[in-house]
Design a protein around this motif. Structure first.
Motif, PDB file in Angstrom:
ATOM      1  N   SER A  59       0.870  -1.341   0.078  1.00  0.00           N
ATOM      2  CA  SER A  59      -0.142   0.114   0.045  1.00  0.00           C
ATOM      3  C   SER A  59       0.964   1.101  -0.036  1.00  0.00           C
ATOM      4  O   SER A  59       2.102   1.166   0.391  1.00  0.00           O
ATOM      5  CB  SER A  59      -0.962   0.031   1.327  1.00  0.00           C
ATOM      6  OG  SER A  59      -0.251   0.175   2.299  1.00  0.00           O
ATOM      7  N   GLY A  60       0.079   2.397  -0.303  1.00  0.00           N
ATOM      8  CA  GLY A  60       1.102   3.695  -0.136  1.00  0.00           C
ATOM      9  C   GLY A  60       1.071   4.065   1.063  1.00  0.00           C
ATOM     10  O   GLY A  60       2.249   4.723   1.608  1.00  0.00           O
ATOM     11  N   THR A  89      -0.931   9.942   5.475  1.00  0.00           N
ATOM     12  CA  THR A  89       0.670  10.823   5.340  1.00  0.00           C
ATOM     13  C   THR A  89       0.951  10.662   7.008  1.00  0.00           C
ATOM     14  O   THR A  89       2.072  10.364   7.310  1.00  0.00           O
ATOM     15  CB  THR A  89       0.554  12.188   4.980  1.00  0.00           C
ATOM     16  OG1 THR A  89      -0.231  11.877   3.714  1.00  0.00           O
ATOM     17  CG2 THR A  89       1.793  12.632   4.636  1.00  0.00           C
ATOM     18  N   GLN A 160      -0.776  10.549  -5.029  1.00  0.00           N
ATOM     19  CA  GLN A 160      -1.689  11.231  -5.819  1.00  0.00           C
ATOM     20  C   GLN A 160      -1.016  11.770  -7.097  1.00  0.00           C
ATOM     21  O   GLN A 160      -1.706  12.645  -7.901  1.00  0.00           O
ATOM     22  CB  GLN A 160      -2.482  12.282  -5.038  1.00  0.00           C
ATOM     23  CG  GLN A 160      -3.324  12.088  -3.831  1.00  0.00           C
ATOM     24  CD  GLN A 160      -4.015  13.040  -3.165  1.00  0.00           C
ATOM     25  OE1 GLN A 160      -4.369  14.152  -3.912  1.00  0.00           O
ATOM     26  NE2 GLN A 160      -4.738  12.496  -2.240  1.00  0.00           N
ATOM     27  N   SER A 181       0.931   4.973  -4.138  1.00  0.00           N
ATOM     28  CA  SER A 181      -0.164   4.123  -3.889  1.00  0.00           C
ATOM     29  C   SER A 181      -0.771   3.681  -5.229  1.00  0.00           C
ATOM     30  O   SER A 181      -0.901   4.506  -6.295  1.00  0.00           O
ATOM     31  CB  SER A 181      -1.201   4.918  -3.035  1.00  0.00           C
ATOM     32  OG  SER A 181      -2.299   4.230  -3.104  1.00  0.00           O
ATOM     33  N   TYR A 183      -4.168   2.368  -4.930  1.00  0.00           N
ATOM     34  CA  TYR A 183      -5.347   2.079  -4.693  1.00  0.00           C
ATOM     35  C   TYR A 183      -6.326   2.308  -6.047  1.00  0.00           C
ATOM     36  O   TYR A 183      -5.729   3.277  -6.817  1.00  0.00           O
ATOM     37  CB  TYR A 183      -5.702   3.139  -3.551  1.00  0.00           C
ATOM     38  CG  TYR A 183      -7.011   3.015  -3.038  1.00  0.00           C
ATOM     39  CD1 TYR A 183      -7.342   2.340  -2.150  1.00  0.00           C
ATOM     40  CD2 TYR A 183      -8.018   4.179  -3.530  1.00  0.00           C
ATOM     41  CE1 TYR A 183      -8.809   2.244  -1.481  1.00  0.00           C
ATOM     42  CE2 TYR A 183      -9.220   3.932  -2.940  1.00  0.00           C
ATOM     43  CZ  TYR A 183      -9.649   3.098  -2.006  1.00  0.00           C
ATOM     44  OH  TYR A 183     -10.821   2.948  -1.599  1.00  0.00           O
ATOM     45  N   LYS A 186      -6.612   5.708  -7.705  1.00  0.00           N
ATOM     46  CA  LYS A 186      -5.550   6.664  -7.949  1.00  0.00           C
ATOM     47  C   LYS A 186      -5.413   6.771  -9.671  1.00  0.00           C
ATOM     48  O   LYS A 186      -5.780   5.999 -10.304  1.00  0.00           O
ATOM     49  CB  LYS A 186      -4.415   6.329  -7.578  1.00  0.00           C
ATOM     50  CG  LYS A 186      -4.402   5.929  -5.831  1.00  0.00           C
ATOM     51  CD  LYS A 186      -4.446   7.284  -4.935  1.00  0.00           C
ATOM     52  CE  LYS A 186      -4.647   6.836  -3.658  1.00  0.00           C
ATOM     53  NZ  LYS A 186      -4.257   7.839  -2.747  1.00  0.00           N
TER      54      LYS A 186
HETATM   55  C1  LIG Z   1      -3.821   7.323  -1.128  1.00  0.00           C
HETATM   56  C2  LIG Z   1      -3.308   8.167  -0.379  1.00  0.00           C
HETATM   57  C3  LIG Z   1      -2.185   7.471   0.698  1.00  0.00           C
HETATM   58  C4  LIG Z   1      -2.201   6.229   1.015  1.00  0.00           C
HETATM   59  O1  LIG Z   1      -2.394   5.021   0.126  1.00  0.00           O
HETATM   60  P1  LIG Z   1      -2.969   3.767   0.410  1.00  0.00           P
HETATM   61  O2  LIG Z   1      -2.495   2.909  -0.721  1.00  0.00           O
HETATM   62  O3  LIG Z   1      -4.385   3.935   0.389  1.00  0.00           O
HETATM   63  O4  LIG Z   1      -2.439   3.179   1.752  1.00  0.00           O
HETATM   64  C5  LIG Z   1      -1.251   8.269   1.189  1.00  0.00           C
HETATM   65  N1  LIG Z   1      -1.102   9.509   1.104  1.00  0.00           N
HETATM   66  C6  LIG Z   1      -2.048  10.156   0.039  1.00  0.00           C
HETATM   67  C7  LIG Z   1      -1.876  11.712  -0.070  1.00  0.00           C
HETATM   68  C8  LIG Z   1      -3.026   9.488  -0.525  1.00  0.00           C
HETATM   69  O5  LIG Z   1      -3.733  10.001  -1.408  1.00  0.00           O
END
Ligand SMILES: *Cc1c(COP(=O)(O)O)cnc(C)c1O
Length: 368
Positions: A59-60, A89, A160, A181, A183, A186
């Motif tokens: 994950s991000g 964050t 993002q 990320s 997700y 995105k």
């Molecule tokens: C989506 C996002 C994350 C987290 O990413 P995940 O893959 O959902 O854990 C972190 N920082 C920002 C700015 C994000 O938009």
């Protein structure tokens, strides 16, 4: 006409045959963890960003967390994060036992600036996490000039900002490392969770590979208490196919943003988002500011137009961080933006006709 905030179906349909073939090939190989697709995707994504090393993660959030861990950041340390971002964050900082220190933002671009970070910097500051919010890079020249002489690490939150750039360098390639990320919603999204760290630092890369795989430094040797945070091959297989389209999809997002800018720019009471000089914005989010935000959102919702608020509550005022003792008024720009911001539908398959309808509805509401 119903216009959803985001619609992933056209993207899925476009890639249906290719994804089926890629997943069938993976099924035959059976290398589901740290296999061929995962390795190839790391190489391809690293090359795309312009970073020598890339580590696929689950994950991000883990990309941010493990970067901090690999840098040895922990209890007693402070890490500066903007108050206006997704909570992952600052959560990543809290997971390490370090203290998130929130800074204010530029109310025009929504990004944190070097001067915002400088105001909250202390002797304990070990890292800064600039967030390339909504698809636009922070001014990384100014941030590097601030951090480098003080030996403060820079971890870019590019979750993002896949494909965004600042003065020719891609988001993620400008700090000590860049976190992404995948997700599903995105700009580059998989069929579930996924993430990546890119870096030019060979030691950081090696340590991240160990941390994501149970602390394994060789087959039976575990040199540290690591985690299970690997990117799985199914995600990698899908993401490889989507990476080839990322630039085209980002260009379409930019064209949509230009239409929004033109059509909304003439409406009194709407502030369109600003792009800073030297910045290539990839519009993960297109957000306007307006005084009567909640009224406009309710009206658009009743008209069948999906909107979102990214984000209604700044992080320093979230309940999760109440123990840090912040008060309303501490970070005025972030707080004021939270009260006025509204995200409009934005994805590469949004049509020009849909954009015109959205803008016409906004005009109708604000004329009243
Ligand atoms: C989506 C996002 C994350 C987290 O990413 P995940 O893959 O959902 O854990 C972190 N920082 C920002 C700015 C994000 O938009």
């Amino acid at each position: 006409m119903k216009i959803p905030f985001i619609d992933l179906h056209p993207q899925q349909a476009l890639l249906r045959k290719e994804t089926a073939a890629a997943l069938a090939a993976l099924n035959r190989r059976g290398d589901f963890i740290l296999g061929q697709d995962e390795k190839e995707f790391e190489t391809e994504f690293g090359r795309y960003i312009g970073s020598p090393h890339a580590v696929g993660l689950n994950s991000g959030t883990d990309a941010l967390f493990l970067s901090l861990k690999a840098m040895g950041i922990g209890p007693g340390d402070e890490v500066i994060v903007p108050a206006f971002t997704f909570i992952a964050t600052s959560n990543a900082v809290a997971y390490c036992g370090a203290k998130p220190v929130f800074c204010d933002i530029d109310p025009e671009t929504f990004c944190m600036r070097a001067e915002d970070a400088r105001k909250v910097m202390t002797r304990r500051t070990k890292a800064v996490i600039p967030v390339h919010l909504f698809g636009q890079c922070c001014d990384m020249d100014a941030l590097r000039a601030l951090c480098a002489p003080r030996k403060i690490r820079i971890i870019e939150d590019a979750c993002q900002a896949h494909g965004a750039a600042f003065k020719g360098a891609k988001a993620g390639a400008m700090g000590d490392c860049g976190c992404f990320s995948f997700y599903p919603t995105k700009n580059l999204g998989g069929w579930g969770d996924g993430g990546m760290v890119v870096t030019a630092d060979a030691k950081l890369h090696k340590d991240l590979c160990v941390l994501r795989d149970c602390g394994r430094s060789s087959r039976y040797v575990h040199s540290t208490v690591g985690y299970n945070s690997r990117l799985d091959s199914c995600q990698a297989a899908v993401l490889r196919l989507k990476l080839k389209r990322l630039d085209a999809w980002n260009r379409r997002r930019q064209a949509i943003a230009r239409s929004y800018d033109t059509l909304l720019g003439k409406i009194e009471g709407v502030t369109t988002p600003k792009t800073q000089r030297g910045s290539t914005h990839v519009y993960h989010v297109y957000a306007i500011k307006t005084r009567d935000r909640d009224g406009l959102a309710a009206f658009l919702n009743a008209e069948g137009i999906g909107t979102m608020i990214n984000y209604p509550i700044p992080l320093h005022l979230q309940e999760a961080y109440s123990h840090l003792g912040y008060h309303s008024g501490d970070l005025p720009a972030a707080e004021s933006v939270c009260g006025e911001i509204l995200s409009l539908p934005m994805h590469p398959f949004l049509t020009d006709a849909q954009v015109r309808v959205i803008c016409a509805r906004i005009r109708r509401y604000l004329k009243k």
